[in-house]
Design an enzyme around this catalytic site. Structure first.
Site, mmCIF file in Angstrom:
data_model
loop_
_atom_site.group_PDB
_atom_site.id
_atom_site.type_symbol
_atom_site.label_atom_id
_atom_site.label_comp_id
_atom_site.label_asym_id
_atom_site.label_seq_id
_atom_site.Cartn_x
_atom_site.Cartn_y
_atom_site.Cartn_z
ATOM 1 N N CYS B 83 0.815 -1.218 0.000
ATOM 2 C CA CYS B 83 0.000 0.000 0.000
ATOM 3 C C CYS B 83 0.846 1.265 0.000
ATOM 4 O O CYS B 83 0.325 2.367 -0.174
ATOM 5 C CB CYS B 83 -0.980 -0.001 1.167
ATOM 6 S SG CYS B 83 -2.297 -1.206 0.917
ATOM 7 N N HIS B 333 -9.659 3.431 -2.410
ATOM 8 C CA HIS B 333 -8.323 2.886 -2.208
ATOM 9 C C HIS B 333 -7.957 1.874 -3.293
ATOM 10 O O HIS B 333 -7.998 0.674 -3.065
ATOM 11 C CB HIS B 333 -8.276 2.235 -0.809
ATOM 12 C CG HIS B 333 -6.948 1.671 -0.424
ATOM 13 N ND1 HIS B 333 -5.744 2.182 -0.859
ATOM 14 C CD2 HIS B 333 -6.633 0.620 0.381
ATOM 15 C CE1 HIS B 333 -4.754 1.470 -0.329
ATOM 16 N NE2 HIS B 333 -5.264 0.517 0.407
#
Ligand code: ZN
Lengths: 400, 386
Positions: B83, B333
């Site tokens: 991430c 996201h």
């Protein structure tokens, strides 16, 4: 031959008064659950594991059993197929130092028992006859889900069990395993609290006879399977009995796999992890720092490859815990994940929580690390340790 | 090292983009970034590209970017760092320009998390970030990965579920007025607490959605920045931090050491401290993670994050607005794009062009934490001078 100590295990899930294995339990984990408490306290030379219906035929994890019990390669583990009569036979014939384990996995009779054999002391067993008949009242072919049942219990009693018990009956009190309690009573046998008709039942019967429930003096134990039977004279001597039988929790609360899915499997990754994962063995560096899973690079001193294998305690305290509510394909849910601080070390273990639904885990709670079948990946059972809280959720709910 | 400027920034709305594959999303995103350059920029002026993508969809990432965007004659490097991918791509491009090797670079991040059925997503993602022999079969899914930290954090600092819910309420509120956000709806504390449970302390409304999306930045050296704009935003600090990959090996799970290391590196490079930050876009994949971020980034003392969220300081209009875009929680996201999109938001905030514009912020901070909570990237941007 004598039984020096006994250990009994029943899964927590209950259906109509009978026990059912959890989704992460199988013949192997039930065997380890019963055998481990004895292996922790006594030297073991050999393990004989007997079950009437092995769930894995080729590639059964005898090596997993040996490592989960903390035994070296010198203690062979042998898998045998047989019923209650065969279990009594193994007990009569086993050498001192043998750990005999009987497992029943069938729904409604899931249980396991283990006995450590000795040359004297404890419950004395002596051969009292055997009958080898054949009355195929139930026939289940390998791979078949259902057995072909000749649905006439009276035929079974008249042609098989009654004549058998008559031939094997003793002078004093006679106890029967391998038949239902009501059937045993009808056959004139004294009642015993035995949860299964299979091989595990023999161990529960011996535990009852060795815990003062039975009449004083010698007893005759008759173990039946179809038209075969084995009998032993049993001294009702008091013996150490370890019991892991928690109050039952309705099977409706048992986690289940909602969506089956193939979970990829890597044999080399399995092989690399095997010794440490199944034996619960950490790596201790020359500087004293311990790591699990074992690491090449020390967490403390930064040196590499100075470690020796160190078996970990099977007890600890929850450092952190979460319950996974969302259904995950291929995993029985809801499931729990805990990071457990293992006793006597600085090591923490990431583990699934055993029997979620029956018992939760909370931060700070104590419990055991028990062997479970964590996953079945591309058909291969993947074993590892799950955390089982010492706090009994059923008792807790009652007192709340 | 030379100063590096952001001279353009663009993105596409986050959400379920079933109609567009990588080959469609990337050129549109690049075109949006080029169009944002005040004095204009031609595609041919880009000298190198860094492409942040966590999961491959539509095939070989660097090749797909070069081919679909007409960048076949420049080097294209794919960055994958869980991430932290987006901000790590920013870091790599920044260092290349700072070194003097090139003057103009494209940073683009994209992911399409909705390309595979959500049932297989859990295992796909675990396969990217878990040890095959140990953690993978246990079902250490992404929310559990973070929830194990947050559960211990809540235990040690007496943080209540309501504190987590306040983060979700704040970030959802910010997303309502952000046209590119994935989840543009208000939620209440009561709704967050009553939402179906996912893992541990997280309900559905504590979790980021699964988004498709892409975002891009155009970076230029100080030497050439004025060719493109009179209002460049400056990349002042970049940092990357790592930590143990197995949870069993992490000594204190109430903090993310990867974040503290990345932040320390970025603050030190920028020559500022946490108290200088005027706006932050931080990793709030799960509500409670934002609270831990406050502490790891130095916005408050250990254990004081609940006071910070209670005080309203991190709302728009507060003393340190956090996630004015809506954050991962509500903006969305797509992992490769996330860090780049945070910088797109900061670019607009620092130039006074944001949809949820703050009162003339000078310093902006972008932050990601990811993988098995083992990698973090932080980028610090400064507003145009004068
Ligand atoms: Zn060391």
């Amino acid at each position: 031959m004598s039984v020096a100590a006994l250990s009994l295990y029943r899964p927590v899930w209950e259906s109509r008064g009978q026990r059912v294995a959890g989704p992460d339990e199988d013949v192997l984990t039930l065997a380890v659950a019963a055998a481990r408490p004895l292996a922790e306290q006594h030297p073991v030379a050999r393990v004989v594991l007997l079950t009437s219906a092995p769930d894995v035929l080729e590639g059964f994890g005898t090596g997993v059993v040996a490592r989960a019990l903390g035994l070296g390669d010198a203690a062979p583990v042998e898998l045998r197929i047989g019923g209650a009569d065969a279990a009594l036979g193994v007990l009569l014939e086993a050498a001192a130092g043998t750990l005999v384990v009987g497992v029943d996995l069938a729904p409604g009779s899931a249980a396991a028992g283990a006995a450590l054999m000795a040359d004297g002391g404890g419950i004395l067993l002596s051969e009292a006859g055997s009958v080898h008949g054949s009355l195929p009242m139930r026939v289940r072919h390998a791979g078949a889900q259902l057995a072909a049942v000749y649905g006439d219990g009276r035929v079974e009693r008249e042609l098989a069990t009654a004549p058998l018990v008559e031939r094997l009956r003793g002078e004093g009190t006679t106890y029967v395993v391998g038949a239902s309690p009501s059937e045993a009573k009808r056959l004139g046998a004294a009642p015993l609290p035995v949860p299964t008709r299979g091989p595990a039942g023999v161990f529960f019967a011996l535990a009852a006879l060795g815990s003062g429930d039975a009449a004083e003096g010698a007893a005759r134990l008759v173990a039946l399977d179809a038209a075969s039977g084995r009998a032993a004279d049993v001294s009702t001597t008091s013996v150490e009995v370890l019991r892991d039988e928690r109050p039952g929790v309705p099977v409706a609360e048992r986690p289940s796999i909602t969506q089956p899915v193939e979970i990829p499997f890597s044999m080399p990754a399995y092989a690399r992890a095997f010794e440490a994962k199944i034996g619960l063995i950490a790596a201790t560096c020359e500087c004293g720092a311990t790591s699990f899973p074992p690491r090449q690079l020390c967490l403390e001193c930064g040196e590499t490859e100075r470690t020796t294998p160190t078996p970990l305690a099977r007890t600890g305290e929850v450092y952190t815990y979460v319950k996974v509510h969302v259904p995950i394909p291929g995993i029985a849910g809801p499931y729990g994940l805990a990071i457990v601080s293992v006793d006597d070390t600085t090591v923490r273990v990431l583990a699934q929580v055993a029997d979620v639904g029956a018992r939760e885990a909370r931060i700070g709670e104590r419990g055991q690390l028990v062997l479970r079948r964590v996953a079945v990946r591309e058909g291969v059972p993947d074993y590892g340790y799950a955390f089982r809280s010492d706090v009994d959720a059923v008792e807790e709910r009652k007192s709340a | 090292m030379r100063d590096v400027a952001v001279v353009g920034a663009g993105m596409v709305p986050f959400g379920e983009r079933f109609d567009q594959g990588m080959k469609e999303l990337l050129p549109v995103t690049l075109a949006n970034a080029l169009a944002s350059v005040d004095k204009g920029m031609e595609r041919s002026e880009i000298q190198a590209a860094w492409f942040g993508q966590l999961q491959t969809s539509d095939g070989h990432p660097a090749g797909v970017l070069a081919d679909s965007c007409g960048l076949l004659d420049i080097p294209v490097t794919r960055i994958e760092n869980q991430c932290a991918t987006g901000n790590d791509a920013v870091r790599n491009a920044t260092l290349a320009i700072a070194s003097g090797a090139i003057d103009v670079a494209l940073v683009i991040g994209a992911d399409k998390t909705r390309e595979t059925p959500s049932v297989s997503t859990f295992w796909d993602w675990m396969g990217l970030a878990r040890d095959r022999g140990w953690d993978y079969p246990l079902g250490l899914i992404a929310p559990a990965n973070f929830a194990l930290h947050v559960a211990r954090y809540m235990h040690e600092y007496d943080v209540r579920p309501e504190h987590l819910a306040m983060v979700a309420v704040k970030n959802h509120h910010n997303a309502v007025t952000n046209p590119i956000a994935h989840l543009r709806m208000e939620v209440t504390v009561e709704q967050v607490l009553a939402a179906p449970r996912v893992v541990g302390p997280f309900g559905v409304l504590d979790c980021t959605p699964q988004s498709d999306g892409a975002a891009a930045l155009l970076l230029a050296s100080a030497e050439v920045a004025d060719r493109y704009t009179d209002h460049p935003v400056w990349v002042r600090g970049v940092g990357l931090g790592l930590d143990r990959v197995m949870h069993a090996h992490k000594a204190d799970m109430t903090t993310f050491p990867a974040t503290t290391k990345a932040a320390k590196a970025a603050y030190s490079m920028a020559g500022i401290g946490p108290s200088d930050i005027d706006v932050a876009e931080v990793h709030d994949c799960f509500s409670g993670v934002e609270l831990m971020d406050y502490e790891d980034l130095g916005f408050c003392e250990r254990g004081d994050a609940k006071k910070l969220i209670e005080s309203g300081a991190t709302k728009i209009g507060g003393s340190l607005p956090v996630n004015p875009s809506g954050g991962l929680k509500a903006k969305g996201h797509p992992p490769g794009a996330t860090g780049v999109a945070q910088c797109v938001e900061l670019f607009e905030q620092l130039r006074g062009e944001a949809c949820n514009q703050l009162d003339s912020p000078r310093w902006g901070l972008a932050h990601n934490i990811g993988g098995p909570t083992a990698v973090s990237a932080v980028t610090i941007l400064e507003a145009p001078r004068g």
